[in-house]
Design a protein around this motif. Structure first.
Motif, short mmCIF file in Angstrom:
data_model
loop_
_atom_site.label_atom_id
_atom_site.label_comp_id
_atom_site.label_asym_id
_atom_site.label_seq_id
_atom_site.Cartn_x
_atom_site.Cartn_y
_atom_site.Cartn_z
N THR A 322 0.84 -1.22 0.00
CA THR A 322 0.00 0.00 0.00
C THR A 322 0.87 1.26 0.00
OG1 THR A 322 -1.39 -1.30 1.50
CG2 THR A 322 -2.19 0.87 0.92
N TYR A 351 -4.56 5.01 -3.90
CA TYR A 351 -4.60 4.72 -2.47
C TYR A 351 -5.86 3.96 -2.10
CZ TYR A 351 -4.46 5.40 2.57
OH TYR A 351 -4.45 5.18 3.93
N LEU A 355 -5.92 0.27 -0.66
CA LEU A 355 -6.53 0.13 0.66
C LEU A 355 -7.64 -0.93 0.64
CD1 LEU A 355 -5.87 1.62 3.28
CD2 LEU A 355 -7.85 3.11 2.86
N ASP A 356 -8.46 -0.90 -0.41
CA ASP A 356 -9.52 -1.91 -0.55
C ASP A 356 -8.93 -3.30 -0.61
OD1 ASP A 356 -11.45 0.03 -0.54
OD2 ASP A 356 -11.74 0.06 -2.71
N TYR A 357 -7.79 -3.41 -1.34
CA TYR A 357 -7.15 -4.72 -1.45
C TYR A 357 -6.61 -5.19 -0.10
CZ TYR A 357 -3.25 -7.92 -2.25
OH TYR A 357 -2.39 -8.98 -2.17
N ARG A 358 -5.93 -4.31 0.64
CA ARG A 358 -5.33 -4.71 1.90
C ARG A 358 -6.38 -5.03 2.96
NH1 ARG A 358 -0.88 -6.85 1.42
NH2 ARG A 358 -0.82 -6.82 3.67
N GLU A 359 -7.54 -4.39 2.89
CA GLU A 359 -8.56 -4.59 3.92
C GLU A 359 -9.47 -5.78 3.63
OE1 GLU A 359 -10.54 -0.85 4.24
OE2 GLU A 359 -8.91 0.10 5.39
N THR A 360 -9.24 -6.44 2.48
CA THR A 360 -10.01 -7.64 2.16
C THR A 360 -9.59 -8.77 3.10
OG1 THR A 360 -10.08 -6.97 -0.15
CG2 THR A 360 -10.64 -9.25 0.32
N LYS A 361 -10.54 -9.60 3.47
CA LYS A 361 -10.21 -10.74 4.33
C LYS A 361 -9.14 -11.59 3.66
CE LYS A 361 -14.72 -11.10 6.60
NZ LYS A 361 -15.90 -11.96 6.85
N MET A 365 -8.33 -12.47 -0.43
CA MET A 365 -7.40 -11.55 -1.08
C MET A 365 -7.01 -12.07 -2.47
SD MET A 365 -4.89 -10.31 1.99
CE MET A 365 -3.95 -9.18 0.98
#
Length: 549
Positions: A322, A351, A355-361, A365
Motif C-alpha cells: 500500500t 490509495y 486500501l480496498d485490497y489490503r482490507e479484504t479478508k 485476497m
C-alpha cells in the motif's frame, strides 16, 4: 488470394451483420452502400459481445489483434477486455491434402522422413494446425504447420488495419492520446514474429535453457532438421490441460502442487530470467502423468532488461505494501508520464484501490484486484503505459486465475512477497549492480583527483588572457547596463568623498582667516555629503536584500 478491395467488402459485410453499419460508412471504402443491409444481430447481445463475435468472424488477423488488445487494460473498458479474453483462434482444420505441400517443403521425400503423419490434426488454430507424426528413426513428433496462404491474407489485413488507424486518428482527435497507429505498429511486429516459426523455436529453446533447473517444468525439444519458417517439429507430449482439475486428480496428482510449480516457473521467467512465456492460457499449459508442467506455443514472449526487472519488483512490492509513493515512483521509472495536473487525483484513486485490497479478508485476497484497479486508474486518466508492462500484468493475472482454479486457497500476495524480497536483495547485490557501483565510485574518485589540475588549467588560461566568452546580444546589453550603473555610483562616491575632505580641511584651518561665507559653504557641503552618503548606503543595502530574496 483475396485482394484488398475484396477484403474490405468482407469486413464491411461482417460489421453490418453485427450492427456496426455506422463504422462501415465512416471507415470502409464504399461502405455507405452496405450500411443497413444484412443486420442479423440479436437484441440481447451487448455491444462488446457483438464486437467479439465480429472479430472472430473476421479471421486470424483480427482475432490475434483482439487477443493482444485484451492485454491493454489501460486503454479499453473492463467489459470489453473481458469479452476479448474469450476470443478463441480454434477454427476448422485445413484438409491434409492442402497441408501436405507445406510439410514437403521441409522434407522433400515424406516417405523417407516419416513412417506416419496423422491426417487428422490434434489441434487447429487460426495460423497453424498440429499433426502427430512418427519419423523413420522412431521419434514421435508434433508438427506445427502454417496454414497455406495465411501470410498473404495477414499482409492484406495489415495494410487495411494501418489505413483504418490513420482514418481514426484523423476523424476522432480524442483517440490520438491512445496512439492508434502506434498500437497497430506494435501488433504488426508481433504477428510477423508469430508467422516466423523459426523464431518460435528459438524462443522455446531459450525457455528450455532458463528453466532447466526446475525438474517439474518441461519445454518440448525442437527438431531443427525438420523445421523452418512455416513448420516447427517438436517432441510430442501427452498431457491434460492445466485447468482440468478432475483430469489432474485422475492422474493421481495434487492440483495444489501443480499450481505451485507453475507459479514458481513464472516467477523465475519474469523476475530472474527477464524472458517469459507471454500467453499462458490453459490450452498452452499441459500437465503430464509425471506431474510436469509443459509450456506450448512460444510466439508471444515478454522481454525485461535487468533494470526493468528491478523496477517491476519495486512496483509489485509497493502495491502489496500500500505504498502509493512507491507505485508512482516505479511507474515514472518505467516511462509512464502522468500529467502533474491530475497527479494528486491519481494518487488518491490508487490509495483507495490498494486500501480496498489490503482490507479484504485474507482468504479472499486476490492480487488481481489490485492490478485491475491500477490499470483502471490508468485508463480513467488516459495514461499511456509501455506494452511490456501490460503483458507482464496480463501474465500475472492469468497465472493467478489458473492458480485459484487449481487451489481455491491460492494466495498470490502471500506467495510472491517472499520471492520478491529475496529477488530484490539478490538484484541489489548482483555482479551487474556491484560492477556498476564500482564504476560510479571510480568515476567519482577520478573526477575528485582531476579537480586540482582543472583549477590550475583554468588559472593558467586566465593569466595568459586567452579565455574566450560567448555572449548573446541581450546578455551584452545587460552587462553594459550594470557597468553604467556601477560607474555612476563610483563617481558619486568619489565626489562625496572629495566634498567631505575639502569641507573638513576648510573647517580645520584655524590659522588662516577665511570669509564667513566660505565656512558656511563648507558646513553645508559637509551636511550634503553626509546625507548623500547615508542615501547611498541605504540603496546598497536594499539592493543586496533584493538579490537574496
Amino acid at each position: 488470394m483475396v485482394t484488398r478491395f475484396q477484403r474490405y467488402r468482407q469486413i464491411g459485410d461482417v460489421l453490418v451483420k453485427y450492427g456496426f453499419g455506422i463504422l462501415v460508412e465512416e471507415f470502409v471504402p464504399g461502405g455507405e452502400r452496405l450500411r443497413g443491409f444484412g443486420k442479423t444481430r440479436k437484441d440481447d447481445q451487448s455491444v462488446y459481445e457483438r464486437i467479439r463475435l465480429a472479430i472472430e468472424e473476421l479471421g486470424p488477423t483480427y482475432v490475434k489483434f483482439g487477443q493482444i488488445m485484451s492485454t491493454r487494460r489501460e486503454l479499453l473498458p473492463p467489459e470489453m477486455v473481458e469479452e476479448l479474453q474469450k476470443l478463441q483462434d480454434r477454427v476448422a482444420p485445413v484438409p491434409y491434402a492442402d497441408i501436405r505441400p507445406v510439410i514437403a517443403e521441409h522434407c522433400r521425400n515424406l516417405d523417407e522422413c516419416f513412417d506416419i503423419i496423422e491426417a487428422e490434426p490434434v489441434a487447429s488454430a487460426s495460423l497453424s494446425q498440429v499433426h502427430r507424426a512418427v519419423t523413420r528413426d522412431g521419434r514421435i513428433l508434433a508438427l506445427k504447420v502454417q496454414r497455406p496462404g495465411i501470410a498473404e491474407l495477414i499482409e492484406t489485413d495489415i495494410t487495411i488495419l494501418r489505413s483504418l488507424a490513420k482514418r481514426a486518428n484523423a476523424l476522432f482527435p480524442d483517440l490520438r492520446v491512445y496512439n492508434p497507429e502506434g498500437v497497430v505498429d506494435e501488433f504488426v511486429t508481433q504477428i510477423r514474429r508469430e508467422l516466423d516459426f523459426t523464431q518460435d523455436g528459438m524462443n522455446a529453446e531459450r525457455l528450455g535453457r532458463n528453466l532447466a533447473d526446475l525438474p517439474c517444468v518441461r519445454i518440448p525439444r525442437i527438431h531443427w532438421d525438420l523445421s523452418g519458417p512455416a513448420m516447427l517439429a517438436m517432441d510430442y507430449v501427452e498431457g491434460v490441460r492445466i485447468d482440468d482439475v478432475e483430469a489432474i486428480q485422475a492422474l493421481g496428482l495434487s492440483p495444489g502442487d501443480i499450481a505451485a510449480t507453475g507459479f514458481e516457473a513464472y516467477v523465475k521467467q519474469i523476475f530472474v530470467d527477464g524472458f517469459f512465456h507471454g500467453d499462458p492460457h490453459p490450452g498452452n499449459l499441459l500437465v503430464t502423468r509425471k506431474g510436469e508442467v509443459v509450456f506450448l506455443d512460444y510466439g508471444i514472449v515478454g522481454v525485461l532488461r535487468p533494470e526493468r526487472r528491478r523496477v517491476f519488483v519495486d512496483l509489485l512490492l509497493a502495491m502489496s505494501g500500500t505504498d502509493v509513493a512507491g507505485v508512482i515512483s516505479a511507474l515514472k521509472k518505467l516511462d509512464v508520464r502522468i500529467d502533474p495536473a491530475v497527479l494528486d487525483a491519481v494518487k488518491d484513486d490508487l490509495y483507495v484501490v490498494l486500501l480496498d485490497y489490503r482490507e479484504t479478508k485474507i482468504e479472499q485476497m486476490n492480487f488481481g484486484t489490485a492490478i485491475r484497479g491500477l490499470t483502471e486508474t490508468l485508463r480513467r486518466y488516459r495514461i499511456r503505459v509501455p506494452s511490456t508492462l501490460m503483458i507482464m500484468m496480463k501474465v500475472i493475472v492469468m497465472v493467478m486465475d489458473i492458480g485459484t482454479r487449481l487451489e481455491p486457497s491460492f494466495n498470490f500476495d502471500q506467495r510472491i512477497r517472499p520471492y520478491l524480497l529475496d529477488i530484490a536483495a539478490a538484484q541489489r547485490l548482483s555482479p551487474d549492480n556491484v560492477t556498476g557501483a564500482m564504476h560510479s565510485i571510480v568515476g567519482a574518485v577520478e573526477s575528485l583527483i582531476a579537480i586540482p589540475g582543472n583549477v590550475n588549467e583554468t588559472l593558467k588560461t586566465l593569466s595568459e588572457g586567452t579565455i574566450t566568452l560567448e555572449l548573446e546580444g541581450h546578455d551584452l546589453d545587460e552587462i553594459v547596463g550594470v557597468i553604467d550603473r556601477t560607474s555612476d555610483k563610483i563617481i558619486v562616491g568619489v565626489v562625496v568623498a572629495a566634498i567631505v575632505v575639502g569641507s573638513s580641511l576648510v573647517l580645520r584651518v584655524a590659522d588662516v582667516p577665511v570669509p564667513g561665507y566660505v565656512s558656511t559653504l563648507a558646513t553645508l557641503g559637509y551636511v550634503f555629503a553626509v546625507i548623500v552618503g547615508f542615501y547611498a548606503v541605504y540603496n546598497v543595502l536594499r539592493y543586496s536584500r533584493g538579490i537574496r530574496k
